[in-house]
Write a protein that holds these residues in place. Sequence first.
Motif, PDB file in Angstrom:
ATOM      1  N   TYR A 298       0.849  -1.185   0.000  1.00 19.54           N
ATOM      2  CA  TYR A 298       0.000   0.000   0.000  1.00 19.54           C
ATOM      3  C   TYR A 298       0.892   1.244   0.000  1.00 19.54           C
ATOM      4  CZ  TYR A 298      -4.202  -2.681   1.172  1.00 19.54           C
ATOM      5  OH  TYR A 298      -5.254  -3.552   1.148  1.00 19.54           O
TER       6      TYR A 298
ATOM      7  N   TYR B 294       0.855   5.702  -0.168  1.00 18.85           N
ATOM      8  CA  TYR B 294       0.028   6.861   0.186  1.00 18.85           C
ATOM      9  C   TYR B 294       0.774   8.155  -0.096  1.00 18.85           C
ATOM     10  CZ  TYR B 294      -1.735   3.175   3.297  1.00 18.85           C
ATOM     11  OH  TYR B 294      -2.203   1.996   3.814  1.00 18.85           O
TER      12      TYR B 294
ATOM     13  N   TYR C 165       0.385  12.033   1.646  1.00 19.73           N
ATOM     14  CA  TYR C 165      -0.188  12.946   2.630  1.00 19.73           C
ATOM     15  C   TYR C 165       0.451  14.309   2.423  1.00 19.73           C
ATOM     16  CZ  TYR C 165      -1.925   8.949   5.395  1.00 19.73           C
ATOM     17  OH  TYR C 165      -2.592   7.828   5.834  1.00 19.73           O
TER      18      TYR C 165
ATOM     19  N   LYS D 244      -2.183  20.147  10.534  1.00 16.52           N
ATOM     20  CA  LYS D 244      -2.067  18.714  10.734  1.00 16.52           C
ATOM     21  C   LYS D 244      -1.720  17.998   9.429  1.00 16.52           C
ATOM     22  CE  LYS D 244      -6.255  18.200  12.314  1.00 16.52           C
ATOM     23  NZ  LYS D 244      -7.492  17.563  12.847  1.00 16.52           N
ATOM     24  N   VAL D 245      -1.224  16.786   9.553  1.00 22.20           N
ATOM     25  CA  VAL D 245      -0.968  15.940   8.393  1.00 22.20           C
ATOM     26  C   VAL D 245      -2.313  15.473   7.828  1.00 22.20           C
ATOM     27  CG1 VAL D 245       0.112  13.804   7.614  1.00 22.20           C
ATOM     28  CG2 VAL D 245       1.231  15.185   9.380  1.00 22.20           C
TER      29      VAL D 245
ATOM     30  N   PHE E  63      -4.494  13.332   4.780  1.00 23.51           N
ATOM     31  CA  PHE E  63      -4.492  12.267   3.778  1.00 23.51           C
ATOM     32  C   PHE E  63      -4.881  12.822   2.407  1.00 23.51           C
ATOM     33  CE2 PHE E  63      -5.213   8.181   1.939  1.00 23.51           C
ATOM     34  CZ  PHE E  63      -6.418   8.261   1.237  1.00 23.51           C
TER      35      PHE E  63
ATOM     36  N   GLU F 270      -8.426   4.819  -2.373  1.00 22.50           N
ATOM     37  CA  GLU F 270      -9.175   5.836  -1.659  1.00 22.50           C
ATOM     38  C   GLU F 270      -8.544   7.206  -1.910  1.00 22.50           C
ATOM     39  OE1 GLU F 270      -9.914   4.510   2.235  1.00 22.50           O
ATOM     40  OE2 GLU F 270     -10.899   6.350   2.850  1.00 22.50           O
TER      41      GLU F 270
ATOM     42  N   PHE G 235       4.255  14.184   1.940  1.00 21.93           N
ATOM     43  CA  PHE G 235       4.865  12.969   2.452  1.00 21.93           C
ATOM     44  C   PHE G 235       4.324  11.751   1.720  1.00 21.93           C
ATOM     45  CE2 PHE G 235       7.079  14.910   5.834  1.00 21.93           C
ATOM     46  CZ  PHE G 235       6.248  15.827   6.451  1.00 21.93           C
TER      47      PHE G 235
ATOM     48  N   VAL H 228       0.416  -3.188   8.795  1.00 22.26           N
ATOM     49  CA  VAL H 228      -0.466  -2.198   9.419  1.00 22.26           C
ATOM     50  C   VAL H 228       0.186  -0.829   9.478  1.00 22.26           C
ATOM     51  CG1 VAL H 228      -1.741  -1.542  11.495  1.00 22.26           C
ATOM     52  CG2 VAL H 228      -1.606  -3.962  10.804  1.00 22.26           C
ATOM     53  N   GLU H 229       1.416  -0.787  10.022  1.00 26.72           N
ATOM     54  CA  GLU H 229       2.044   0.505  10.283  1.00 26.72           C
ATOM     55  C   GLU H 229       2.479   1.173   8.993  1.00 26.72           C
ATOM     56  OE1 GLU H 229       2.534  -2.206  13.744  1.00 26.72           O
ATOM     57  OE2 GLU H 229       3.156  -2.369  11.644  1.00 26.72           O
ATOM     58  N   ALA H 230       2.203   2.478   8.900  1.00 23.80           N
ATOM     59  CA  ALA H 230       2.649   3.272   7.763  1.00 23.80           C
ATOM     60  C   ALA H 230       3.988   3.908   8.089  1.00 23.80           C
ATOM     61  CB  ALA H 230       1.626   4.348   7.434  1.00 23.80           C
ATOM     62  N   PHE H 231       4.930   3.774   7.165  1.00 20.78           N
ATOM     63  CA  PHE H 231       6.250   4.376   7.311  1.00 20.78           C
ATOM     64  C   PHE H 231       6.358   5.514   6.302  1.00 20.78           C
ATOM     65  CE2 PHE H 231       8.145   1.513  10.307  1.00 20.78           C
ATOM     66  CZ  PHE H 231       7.362   0.375  10.196  1.00 20.78           C
ATOM     67  N   PHE H 232       6.802   6.647   6.808  1.00 26.90           N
ATOM     68  CA  PHE H 232       6.807   7.875   6.019  1.00 26.90           C
ATOM     69  C   PHE H 232       8.201   8.224   5.537  1.00 26.90           C
ATOM     70  CE2 PHE H 232       2.596   9.851   6.576  1.00 26.90           C
ATOM     71  CZ  PHE H 232       2.038   8.978   7.492  1.00 26.90           C
ATOM     72  N   GLY H 233       8.238   8.882   4.373  1.00 30.30           N
ATOM     73  CA  GLY H 233       9.472   9.468   3.907  1.00 30.30           C
ATOM     74  C   GLY H 233       9.725  10.813   4.583  1.00 30.30           C
ATOM     75  N   GLN H 234      10.842  11.444   4.232  1.00 31.39           N
ATOM     76  CA  GLN H 234      11.237  12.699   4.854  1.00 31.39           C
ATOM     77  C   GLN H 234      10.535  13.906   4.244  1.00 31.39           C
ATOM     78  OE1 GLN H 234      13.409  12.954   7.786  1.00 31.39           O
ATOM     79  NE2 GLN H 234      12.368  10.995   7.612  1.00 31.39           N
TER      80      GLN H 234
END
Lengths: 111, 110
Positions: free
Chosen positions: A31, A33, A35, A42-43, A45, A56, A91, A98-104
């Motif tokens: 998956y 995304y 953002y 706030k961050v 989506f 979505e 981002f 489950v956990e989303a890992f974000f770039g810088q």
Amino acid sequence: EPEVTQTPSHQVTQMGQEVILRCVPISNHLYFYWYRQILGQKVEFLVSFYNNEISEKSEIFDDQFSVERPDGSNFTLKIRSTKLEDSAMYFCASTGEVEAFFGQGTRLTVV
Amino acid sequence: EDQVTQSPEALRLQEGESSSLNCSYTVSGLRGLFWYRQDPGKGPEFLFTLYSAGEEKEKERLKATLTKKESFLHITAPKPEDSATYLCAVENTGFQKLVFGTGTRLLVSP
């Protein structure tokens, strides 16, 4: 440790120009995304992508936005005709289970 | 509509002074509640996932807890390097996206 990488780190563009933000998600994640975070807010989506299609999207993600996975590793966000209000940190994130890992992030400045 | 409210907005602590950050949420069906750390100009860094009320997770000086309406991030004996914005987010079982709160800016002074 695997990580999400984004390029460029900073992009300045003129209003009305097209920009492409690039991301390389973690290799075994399914998956993806985008953002965004407007300064001091706030961050939020924008869009999620799975199995080569949008799964979505938010109200922000209108016709001027598009996403693509052009090859097996890259994931891109295109903004067709930038507006001043598109200025923000963008981002990319990816999820394995489950956990989303974000770039810088890419800081987009529209002038 | 899913909502996340974090308090306080900002918190100043002395090194070694323990405290807690609050995250209140409303969601029709909780898949998970997430805590992230965000340093200025950087992306959110994953800390914890909590799935059900009563669950607790720990990592170094941080401990996250979850009830049916809120989550707490407890910081024990913080150090200056713990200074950051701490973000709380929820994911609804019906959607594939995170809904974030506005975060708590933590400043730990030596």
